[in-house]
Design an enzyme around this catalytic site. Structure first.
Site, PDB file in Angstrom:
ATOM      1  N   HIS A  62       0.851  -1.194   0.000  1.00 32.60           N
ATOM      2  CA  HIS A  62       0.000   0.000   0.000  1.00 32.60           C
ATOM      3  C   HIS A  62       0.879   1.233   0.000  1.00 32.60           C
ATOM      4  O   HIS A  62       2.085   1.150   0.218  1.00 32.60           O
ATOM      5  CB  HIS A  62      -0.967  -0.023   1.196  1.00 32.60           C
ATOM      6  CG  HIS A  62      -0.311   0.017   2.538  1.00 32.60           C
ATOM      7  ND1 HIS A  62       0.512  -0.986   3.005  1.00 32.60           N
ATOM      8  CD2 HIS A  62      -0.352   0.956   3.524  1.00 32.60           C
ATOM      9  CE1 HIS A  62       0.934  -0.671   4.227  1.00 32.60           C
ATOM     10  NE2 HIS A  62       0.439   0.499   4.558  1.00 32.60           N
ATOM     11  N   HIS A  64       1.417   3.820   1.891  1.00 29.10           N
ATOM     12  CA  HIS A  64       1.910   4.556   3.051  1.00 29.10           C
ATOM     13  C   HIS A  64       3.437   4.659   2.951  1.00 29.10           C
ATOM     14  O   HIS A  64       4.098   3.704   2.532  1.00 29.10           O
ATOM     15  CB  HIS A  64       1.517   3.847   4.355  1.00 29.10           C
ATOM     16  CG  HIS A  64       0.145   4.240   4.846  1.00 29.10           C
ATOM     17  ND1 HIS A  64      -0.590   3.454   5.705  1.00 29.10           N
ATOM     18  CD2 HIS A  64      -0.603   5.355   4.612  1.00 29.10           C
ATOM     19  CE1 HIS A  64      -1.739   4.062   5.962  1.00 29.10           C
ATOM     20  NE2 HIS A  64      -1.781   5.207   5.313  1.00 29.10           N
ATOM     21  N   ASP A  66       5.964   4.454   4.905  1.00 24.79           N
ATOM     22  CA  ASP A  66       6.883   3.476   5.499  1.00 24.79           C
ATOM     23  C   ASP A  66       6.981   2.186   4.689  1.00 24.79           C
ATOM     24  O   ASP A  66       7.852   1.367   4.946  1.00 24.79           O
ATOM     25  CB  ASP A  66       6.502   3.191   6.962  1.00 24.79           C
ATOM     26  CG  ASP A  66       5.030   2.832   7.151  1.00 24.79           C
ATOM     27  OD1 ASP A  66       4.172   3.469   6.514  1.00 24.79           O
ATOM     28  OD2 ASP A  66       4.743   1.917   7.942  1.00 24.79           O
ATOM     29  N   HIS A 140      -6.980  -2.305   5.758  1.00 25.33           N
ATOM     30  CA  HIS A 140      -6.147  -1.288   6.389  1.00 25.33           C
ATOM     31  C   HIS A 140      -6.849   0.065   6.239  1.00 25.33           C
ATOM     32  O   HIS A 140      -7.974   0.126   5.741  1.00 25.33           O
ATOM     33  CB  HIS A 140      -4.766  -1.307   5.707  1.00 25.33           C
ATOM     34  CG  HIS A 140      -3.724  -0.520   6.433  1.00 25.33           C
ATOM     35  ND1 HIS A 140      -3.529  -0.604   7.785  1.00 25.33           N
ATOM     36  CD2 HIS A 140      -2.799   0.381   5.985  1.00 25.33           C
ATOM     37  CE1 HIS A 140      -2.550   0.209   8.133  1.00 25.33           C
ATOM     38  NE2 HIS A 140      -2.091   0.819   7.068  1.00 25.33           N
ATOM     39  N   ASP A 211       0.146  -4.431   5.925  1.00 25.92           N
ATOM     40  CA  ASP A 211      -0.607  -3.916   7.075  1.00 25.92           C
ATOM     41  C   ASP A 211      -2.063  -4.340   6.954  1.00 25.92           C
ATOM     42  O   ASP A 211      -2.717  -4.023   5.966  1.00 25.92           O
ATOM     43  CB  ASP A 211      -0.545  -2.389   7.116  1.00 25.92           C
ATOM     44  CG  ASP A 211       0.844  -1.888   7.488  1.00 25.92           C
ATOM     45  OD1 ASP A 211       1.747  -2.724   7.666  1.00 25.92           O
ATOM     46  OD2 ASP A 211       1.016  -0.660   7.598  1.00 25.92           O
ATOM     47  N   HIS A 269       6.268  -6.268  11.381  1.00 29.12           N
ATOM     48  CA  HIS A 269       5.721  -4.912  11.526  1.00 29.12           C
ATOM     49  C   HIS A 269       5.500  -4.608  13.017  1.00 29.12           C
ATOM     50  O   HIS A 269       4.436  -4.185  13.451  1.00 29.12           O
ATOM     51  CB  HIS A 269       4.405  -4.769  10.737  1.00 29.12           C
ATOM     52  CG  HIS A 269       4.071  -3.338  10.388  1.00 29.12           C
ATOM     53  ND1 HIS A 269       3.330  -2.525  11.195  1.00 29.12           N
ATOM     54  CD2 HIS A 269       4.395  -2.568   9.320  1.00 29.12           C
ATOM     55  CE1 HIS A 269       3.195  -1.322  10.632  1.00 29.12           C
ATOM     56  NE2 HIS A 269       3.837  -1.328   9.493  1.00 29.12           N
TER      57      HIS A 269
END
Lengths: 310, 310
Positions: A62, A64, A66, A140, A211, A269
């Site tokens: 995804h 994001h 990070d 998520h 995530d 994670h």
């Protein structure tokens, strides 16, 4: 010939002294498949001696930061080192816009073809001769995928003795039978592959959730997987927080592993709040003994299995 | 009160096991000034225990990926940690477009004011009560700046004994004299600050070249600096390559240091080809003994100097 899983980054959203941002590499026959591409991944690859010139795919779960901010630097370093092999990068909608924006604002010139593919839904992401990559919707805070790396079945074991007994001459006919094709002998008899070849043997598989909170799609993707690498940002006492943020705890990961009948479970994670992941391990181990907590540079070898497919 | 220089990343364009991508922090009175922001800088800051909530400025020398790709992750982590203090980021033209593009394609929401300032020319970049930051044109393959961090002069040493001898009552008048203001006593006499206060004392300064071949502007910027941190990508045998790529070798760095009459010289931006930087050190040391090669996490304390300004 092993499939090796190398954990390059096992942190949650913020890196720690011990954990770099999310990235997991699969090495198979000198080829790399990278799940997520957190900041610092290129240096983690240097540390893990993985090289920058292999046939390689990157799968971003995804958009994001990070999980994707290591991609520009990886591409730049590959170019500085004169890579010429194509790099394939898969990810959700927004991936192309991100890479375009970087190319236009940070100056680097590509030395290799960069193939960007936006994954739109669950299903087959890409197909190679010996393996496939599939996606499933994760749950998520923004659209996110989980991915599986699945080897295709290998042909079953061939029995030369049986072939000789049936009077099949060694050579091309043996090859055809091994590839599952029936052959006709000079005397007119037809031999079916099942007479000399066992059933195909299962390939190995690895599933990476990225995530996610609990997701039935991930259970389906992870069915019978050899290795389930699962989000475990928080411990069970923070279940509500995890649910709210679209993350998992040990019991979520275990629930997925049990329902999917996964062989082994790796928790990753890990939030920066856990200096010592013993708590996470204990919460998971109670109900799923084949579990470990990921560490940076941990390697897991998945040996070939000779289980035939029933 | 020391000025501490912390080397967070000392690599050339490609990180190595020992060296992260370019970033040098200056810590002064609990405030941070970061020169360059290479990928991985947030994790280097974690390792160096610098914290993410200090008053802070980032100065990007140029828009090559290895000098700026750590910025998005740094901003994201600061937001995840709930920073509220403003972050000031200075850099050449293109900085705003880069940060805008990242904000639009990678999802994060800022918790603090982000002030982006594009530096357009040589000169004063920003002014604080106790220090200034200046820029000078570097000579690289794209527009690039060198930066200096310069403390303002401190008031000279005050001599209470002399003040008493002159009959000046302790209190506000002493303060005025210390701040360089003449005072009038009750008996009508005027005392000038020079009578009880020595000349102002020099502030400390640090100069960071970023990527550059030899540049007269940098010599001017670095005049009498306490610490010159200079590009030294290649050794002297690769002088032509360095010249072509807009980089420096030990002899370039030494030439700058000598012409600027810099007190100390630190070589950084070390190419991955030098596993052992002894060669670079030897080539520089011959003509400039006060030289070292930077290492990640090396710290240099610049103590207060009591030299008066002549």
């Amino acid at each position: 010939m092993s499939v090796q899983v190398i954990f390059l980054g096992t942190a949650g959203s913020i890196p720690t002294i011990a954990r770099s941002l999310p990235a997991v590499a699969i090495r198979r026959k000198g080829e790399l498949t990278l799940f997520d591409c957190g900041e610092g991944v290129q240096r983690q690859m240097v540390r893990a001696h993985l090289g920058f010139n292999k046939k390689m795919k990157v799968l971003v779960t995804h958009m994001h930061g990070d999980h994707v901010l290591g991609l520009p630097g990886l591409i730049q370093t590959m170019s500085l080192l004169g890579r010429t092999k194509k790099l394939e990068v898969y990810g959700p909608s927004g991936l192309k816009e991100f890479v375009d924006a970087i190319e236009q604002t940070v100056h680097f010139s590509l030395t290799f073809p960069l193939e960007l593919v936006e994954v739109e839904d669950e299903g087959l992401v890409c197909e190679e001769k010996e393996y496939q990559i599939h996606s499933a919707w994760a749950k998520h805070s923004i659209p996110a995928f989980a991915y599986s790396f699945v080897e295709k079945p290998r042909p079953g074991r061939f029995h030369p003795q049986k072939a000789r007994e049936l009077g099949i001459p060694e050579g091309t006919l043996w090859g055809q039978l091994q590839r599952g094709v029936a052959v006709k002998l000079k005397d007119g008899r037809v031999v079916n592959p099942e007479e000399v070849v066992e059933s195909p043997r299962k390939g190995r598989s690895v599933v990476y959730t990225g995530d996610s909170r609990y997701s039935n799609s991930i259970v389906k993707l992870a069915k019978y997987t050899d290795l389930l690498i699962h989000d475990c940002t928080f411990d069970d006492s923070l279940r509500e927080r995890a649910e709210k943020d679209g993350h998992s705890t040990p019991s979520t990961a275990v629930k997925t592993a049990l329902r999917a009948k996964a062989k082994r479970l790796v928790l990753t994670h890990i939030s920066a709040r856990y200096k010592e992941p013993m708590l996470l391990l204990e919460q998971a181990k109670e109900t799923f003994p084949e579990v470990i907590v990921a560490e940076d540079f941990m390697r897991i070898d998945l040996p070939r299995v000779d289980n035939v497919i029933k």
